[in-house]
Design a protein around this motif. Sequence first.
Motif, PDB file in Angstrom:
ATOM      1  N   VAL A 215       0.851  -1.188   0.000  1.00 22.31           N
ATOM      2  CA  VAL A 215       0.000   0.000   0.000  1.00 22.31           C
ATOM      3  C   VAL A 215       0.887   1.239   0.000  1.00 22.31           C
ATOM      4  O   VAL A 215       1.802   1.361   0.808  1.00 22.31           O
ATOM      5  CB  VAL A 215      -0.921   0.005   1.233  1.00 22.31           C
ATOM      6  CG1 VAL A 215      -1.850   1.207   1.197  1.00 22.31           C
ATOM      7  CG2 VAL A 215      -1.716  -1.279   1.313  1.00 22.31           C
TER       8      VAL A 215
ATOM      9  N   LEU B 110      -0.838  -0.529  -4.545  1.00 24.94           N
ATOM     10  CA  LEU B 110      -2.173  -0.390  -3.965  1.00 24.94           C
ATOM     11  C   LEU B 110      -2.349   1.030  -3.440  1.00 24.94           C
ATOM     12  O   LEU B 110      -1.517   1.515  -2.675  1.00 24.94           O
ATOM     13  CB  LEU B 110      -2.354  -1.394  -2.814  1.00 24.94           C
ATOM     14  CG  LEU B 110      -2.200  -2.863  -3.207  1.00 24.94           C
ATOM     15  CD1 LEU B 110      -2.072  -3.721  -1.965  1.00 24.94           C
ATOM     16  CD2 LEU B 110      -3.375  -3.306  -4.040  1.00 24.94           C
TER      17      LEU B 110
ATOM     18  N   THR C 211      -8.402   0.990  -1.256  1.00 25.67           N
ATOM     19  CA  THR C 211      -7.553  -0.199  -1.341  1.00 25.67           C
ATOM     20  C   THR C 211      -8.386  -1.447  -1.605  1.00 25.67           C
ATOM     21  O   THR C 211      -7.990  -2.333  -2.365  1.00 25.67           O
ATOM     22  CB  THR C 211      -6.765  -0.385  -0.034  1.00 25.67           C
ATOM     23  OG1 THR C 211      -6.322   0.885   0.416  1.00 25.67           O
ATOM     24  CG2 THR C 211      -5.579  -1.278  -0.236  1.00 25.67           C
TER      25      THR C 211
END
Lengths: 411, 319
Positions: A198, A254, A259
Amino acid sequence: MSSRRVLLTGLSTYWGGRLAEALEASEEIEAIIGVDSRDPTRALERTEFVRVGAQHSLLRRIVEAAEIDTVIDMRLIVDSGWASPGRAHENNVIGTMNVLAACGGPGSTVRKLVFKSSAHYYGCAQDDPAFFTEDMERPHPPRTSLERDIVEAEAAVADFAEQSPDVSVSILRFANVLGPEVRSSHRALFDLPAVPVVLGFDPRYQFVHEDDVVGALEHVVHADLPGLFNVGADGVLALSEVIDLLGKRMVPALPPWGTGLAAAIVRPLGIELGPEMLAQLRYGRGLDNRLLKATGFAYRYTTRETVLKLAEHMRLAPILRGAGEPYRYEQEVEEFLRRSPHVNRRRARPREGANGRAAPVAGYDDLEAGELGTLLGSLEADDLAALREHERATGARVDVLAAIDAALAGR
Amino acid sequence: MDRGGPSTLDVAPDGAAARDRTDPRVDDRRPAPANGRCSGRATTAAIELREDLRRHLPGVEPERRLSDWGRSERIEGLVDRTLADFLYHHWFRCEVEGIDKVPAGGGALLVANDSGALPPDAAMIAKAIREEHPHPRPLHIMVEHLFAGYPGFSMLLPKLGCVASHPANVQRLLYDEESLVLLFPEGRKGTRKLYRDRYRLRRFGRGEFASSARRADVPIVSVCVVGAEEAAPIFAHIGLLKRFTGRWSFPLTPAFPHLGPLGAAAYLPAKFRIRFLEPVRVDAGGDERAALQTVAEEVRTRIQATLFEMVGERDSVWL
């Protein structure tokens, strides 16, 4: 209380098979019965396998008939990547209730229950402490169905412990397991050529090696340790560190917002990012593992070493592919091997490596060839000779034999 | 609430103790009641075992570049040599008094006044210890856990030695790892303070810091920072933008928001004066809650008095 007659649930899980194998070696354990809804994945010598449904509803009859005194429950599904929410619920919640029903009740012979749970019990949130201790509760109610199931199952076990003062109940909460053999969502993620993370987050990760999972379970079975214990290797790494140790690249693919949507988009590509995993990729989690260590358990690997072991395996994997035939469970064959009077039980299933004989030097069989140097230097000539004999009978590794010969020549 | 000057600042002696009890995060976390669910024997066994768990802390792996808290010596050192060095020596020209009050060994809880939007004071206190102290040690700075939710911040802050201010984290750092912890007890209220309220301390939370110090049995070292309020003044809060962006604060500073997000870290060159005060030990007997509250209040009063003294002594904000 020492365990004599043991029932394992989840025999076909990786640790189920490994633990059964470890318990078989212990002579004071006279009966090992394993149940699961799938076929066992390891060749076992004297463990009896009984197939049961996912709900484990008939377990009580087995417990009564076999006069089980110790139940080791390893059937919990802790990875939403490997089962549908419905199946996980049947197994985790209904199954736990049935296992507990089998253990309790008047006249029950069960005196010890070991319950394998997961650190998903604590969840993953931004206001988490850096290290969860066993007495902490999660700061927020569970958000995913898997976490809900685990919390519910543990609550049922805790209630059972309260109501049955003469049963010693241990609950082990495991950090994410990592190792060459265990399949998990994280393993699948690390197997990708580049690891998606992420953007803007570098979560803290703690793993536990598959050997230590088995070791911790065995430790709790042999020692009498009622209560809650976290199991996670020493050291908490940042995800960037983990990916670095694996020799992979990380790709912040991401987005920090949306997400879940991005995870839904990559799912058809075969990248499974479950809700628990997304939370971990964002906030990470660490466990305080000291309580179990204080009971005398020693981890073989730190988190860093666990990751390094996996990295080693991943480099070797393309070379070793297809080298060993995977074990396939055939009921008739197993029946024959166990029951037929014509089977010479000594020869039916030679143990790997040691041929049943113990190494003359403790811990020798666990050492890699490269690690032997210091050991050999510290041994007397007699021990060296015995070790040479042992090596010749078991592994007969050419380089090791040469090293022993060299050490002998130096005496 | 800020009309009556320092003596009537929002101390909340009335409800503080009561709220302490209802807030689960304030409770002593070690022998927590949660464990009571899993059989009574287990709990007692667990507590007996907990007695000396410091021996079982994970060892240091020299090959690693990050600590278990996510702290990176490398990145910290890089920032220290460049940005922090420049700010400390040239921009803020920090003047430090009483650095010897920071213990050279063992855990200690540093408690400081907070200011500004993205306050530079924590970084300057850390730098002061590194520069002036005879035995410099890394300082763990307690920050709001909200930062853990912001992309970028979440990645960077732990690398620089910031830790989310969870009571369990404070306990582990102070007691188990015996390290230095810097805490801003005013919390969020301190960073949202407006320029016209400068150097007037907000309520010190509910006095959790005193119970943290007591539980870990470490001294409290008060730290007074003058200059940070002028370096990053907040003139107003834009409520509408705050609601719109969902941030917990949307301040109007000399450079923010009209010069972009980085404007929040654009500091005016005010002169920094940092003073470390005599350490105090918390020995709460009798009615524990009340005693801790008293200690917290004493610490606050001392910092407040010293701040006024320091502001009164200075001739110029900038020189």
